[in-house]
Motif scaffolding. Structure first.
Motif, PDB file in Angstrom:
ATOM      1  N   ILE A   1       0.841  -1.195   0.000  1.00  0.00           N
ATOM      2  CA  ILE A   1       0.000   0.000   0.000  1.00  0.00           C
ATOM      3  C   ILE A   1       0.881   1.250   0.000  1.00  0.00           C
ATOM      4  CG2 ILE A   1      -1.650   1.367   1.335  1.00  0.00           C
ATOM      5  CD1 ILE A   1      -2.854  -1.208   2.375  1.00  0.00           C
ATOM      6  N   ILE A   2       1.885   1.239   0.857  1.00  0.00           N
ATOM      7  CA  ILE A   2       2.756   2.407   1.010  1.00  0.00           C
ATOM      8  C   ILE A   2       3.650   2.609  -0.207  1.00  0.00           C
ATOM      9  CG2 ILE A   2       4.622   3.409   2.384  1.00  0.00           C
ATOM     10  CD1 ILE A   2       3.443   1.876   4.799  1.00  0.00           C
ATOM     11  N   VAL A   3       4.325   1.558  -0.633  1.00  0.00           N
ATOM     12  CA  VAL A   3       5.258   1.668  -1.760  1.00  0.00           C
ATOM     13  C   VAL A   3       4.533   2.112  -3.028  1.00  0.00           C
ATOM     14  CG1 VAL A   3       6.786   0.374  -3.291  1.00  0.00           C
ATOM     15  CG2 VAL A   3       6.898   0.009  -0.809  1.00  0.00           C
ATOM     16  N   ALA A   4       3.333   1.563  -3.264  1.00  0.00           N
ATOM     17  CA  ALA A   4       2.594   1.882  -4.484  1.00  0.00           C
ATOM     18  C   ALA A   4       2.191   3.351  -4.557  1.00  0.00           C
ATOM     19  CB  ALA A   4       1.344   1.004  -4.582  1.00  0.00           C
ATOM     20  N   ILE A   5       1.973   3.976  -3.398  1.00  0.00           N
ATOM     21  CA  ILE A   5       1.497   5.363  -3.391  1.00  0.00           C
ATOM     22  C   ILE A   5       2.627   6.382  -3.284  1.00  0.00           C
ATOM     23  CG2 ILE A   5       1.203   5.767  -0.909  1.00  0.00           C
ATOM     24  CD1 ILE A   5      -1.330   6.597  -3.722  1.00  0.00           C
ATOM     25  N   LEU A   6       3.822   5.968  -2.873  1.00  0.00           N
ATOM     26  CA  LEU A   6       4.916   6.915  -2.663  1.00  0.00           C
ATOM     27  C   LEU A   6       5.237   7.769  -3.887  1.00  0.00           C
ATOM     28  CD1 LEU A   6       7.478   5.063  -0.373  1.00  0.00           C
ATOM     29  CD2 LEU A   6       6.191   7.151   0.147  1.00  0.00           C
ATOM     30  N   PRO A   7       5.350   7.204  -5.094  1.00  0.00           N
ATOM     31  CA  PRO A   7       5.623   8.065  -6.258  1.00  0.00           C
ATOM     32  C   PRO A   7       4.533   9.105  -6.478  1.00  0.00           C
ATOM     33  CG  PRO A   7       6.103   5.772  -6.767  1.00  0.00           C
ATOM     34  CD  PRO A   7       5.374   5.769  -5.458  1.00  0.00           C
ATOM     35  N   THR A   8       3.281   8.711  -6.241  1.00  0.00           N
ATOM     36  CA  THR A   8       2.172   9.660  -6.375  1.00  0.00           C
ATOM     37  C   THR A   8       2.291  10.769  -5.349  1.00  0.00           C
ATOM     38  OG1 THR A   8       0.671   7.958  -7.218  1.00  0.00           O
ATOM     39  CG2 THR A   8      -0.328   9.916  -6.259  1.00  0.00           C
ATOM     40  N   TYR A   9       2.606  10.389  -4.116  1.00  0.00           N
ATOM     41  CA  TYR A   9       2.752  11.403  -3.063  1.00  0.00           C
ATOM     42  C   TYR A   9       3.872  12.381  -3.387  1.00  0.00           C
ATOM     43  CZ  TYR A   9       4.489  13.579   1.148  1.00  0.00           C
ATOM     44  OH  TYR A   9       4.964  14.509   2.036  1.00  0.00           O
ATOM     45  N   MET A  10       5.015  11.852  -3.795  1.00  0.00           N
ATOM     46  CA  MET A  10       6.153  12.727  -4.091  1.00  0.00           C
ATOM     47  C   MET A  10       5.859  13.661  -5.262  1.00  0.00           C
ATOM     48  SD  MET A  10       9.494  10.298  -3.382  1.00  0.00           S
ATOM     49  CE  MET A  10       8.955   8.926  -4.397  1.00  0.00           C
ATOM     50  N   LYS A  11       5.110  13.176  -6.230  1.00  0.00           N
ATOM     51  CA  LYS A  11       4.753  13.997  -7.379  1.00  0.00           C
ATOM     52  C   LYS A  11       3.780  15.108  -6.991  1.00  0.00           C
ATOM     53  CE  LYS A  11       2.687  13.667 -11.992  1.00  0.00           C
ATOM     54  NZ  LYS A  11       2.092  12.740 -13.006  1.00  0.00           N
TER      55      LYS A  11
END
Length: 204
Positions: free
Chosen positions: A92-102
């Motif tokens: 859950i966390i890894v999949a969303i990290l790029p979205t969060y950083m963007k």
């Protein structure tokens, strides 16, 4: 397979609570400013337990029911049931990290749903059984063919950005599922390549 059922139950309970209470959604949804400025890091995980509506929830949980049980059995054989839970939650966390950083500085961005972690389980299954039959809207399809179409579609839609779906989370979740299982059992990679060289169309 108790962990898969427990995750499905917890996700359904929290999601249903959110359907009737917008404050629950506001508290748990991934909202970048709350993480960057408010240090509410729990949102990187909690967003995976709420959904936009019943159809969104049903699609993710049905997919998790079919593929999560298999991956739980496989992963638990190496690192135990708690290891599978760690796999799911970290996905859950890894999949969303790029979205969060963007979108870290985008106050209008929000994201919710378990799709990233569900994609991790699905693609973990594909790594193990690339020629297994899976049903796509009741039409049988080899898992590896579905995976290729899924990735191509997700990349295309992510670049277009015209819908309200976080395709990036699907892609990163899929990659994480494959990498996690390959790191846990490196022989899966050679076994996967060996299976690709010997197609079994029509076999489950």
């Amino acid at each position: 397979m108790i962990a898969t059922f427990a995750i499905i139950l917890a996700t359904c309970v929290v999601s249903f609570a959110g359907f009737g209470n917008p404050q629950v959604i506001d508290k748990l949804i991934l909202w970048p400013p709350a993480i960057k400025r408010g240090r509410q890091y729990y949102r990187l995980l909690s967003h995976g337990f709420i959904h936009a509506d019943g159809m969104h929830l049903a699609f993710n949980m049905i997919t998790l029911y079919f593929f999560g049980r298999y991956i739980e059995t496989f992963v638990a054989g190496y690192i135990g049931t708690l290891g599978f839970i760690a796999f799911y939650l970290s996905a859950i966390i890894v999949a969303i990290l790029p979205t969060y950083m963007k979108n870290a500085d985008n106050p209008s961005y929000r994201s919710l749903g378990a799709s990233g972690a569900v994609s991790a389980a699905l693609f973990g299954f594909v790594l193990i059984n690339p020629w297994a039959k899976i049903l796509i809207f009741f039409v049988p399809c080899p898992a590896i063919i579905y995976a290729v179409i899924y990735i191509a579609y997700s990349i295309y839609m992510d670049r277009r950005g015209t819908d309200n779906i976080n395709h990036s989370a699907h892609l990163w979740g899929a990659a994480y599922g494959v990498l996690f299982l390959a790191a846990m059992e490196p022989r899966l990679v050679s076994a996967f390549l060996g299976q690709l060289a010997n197609p079994r169309f029509g076999l489950g």
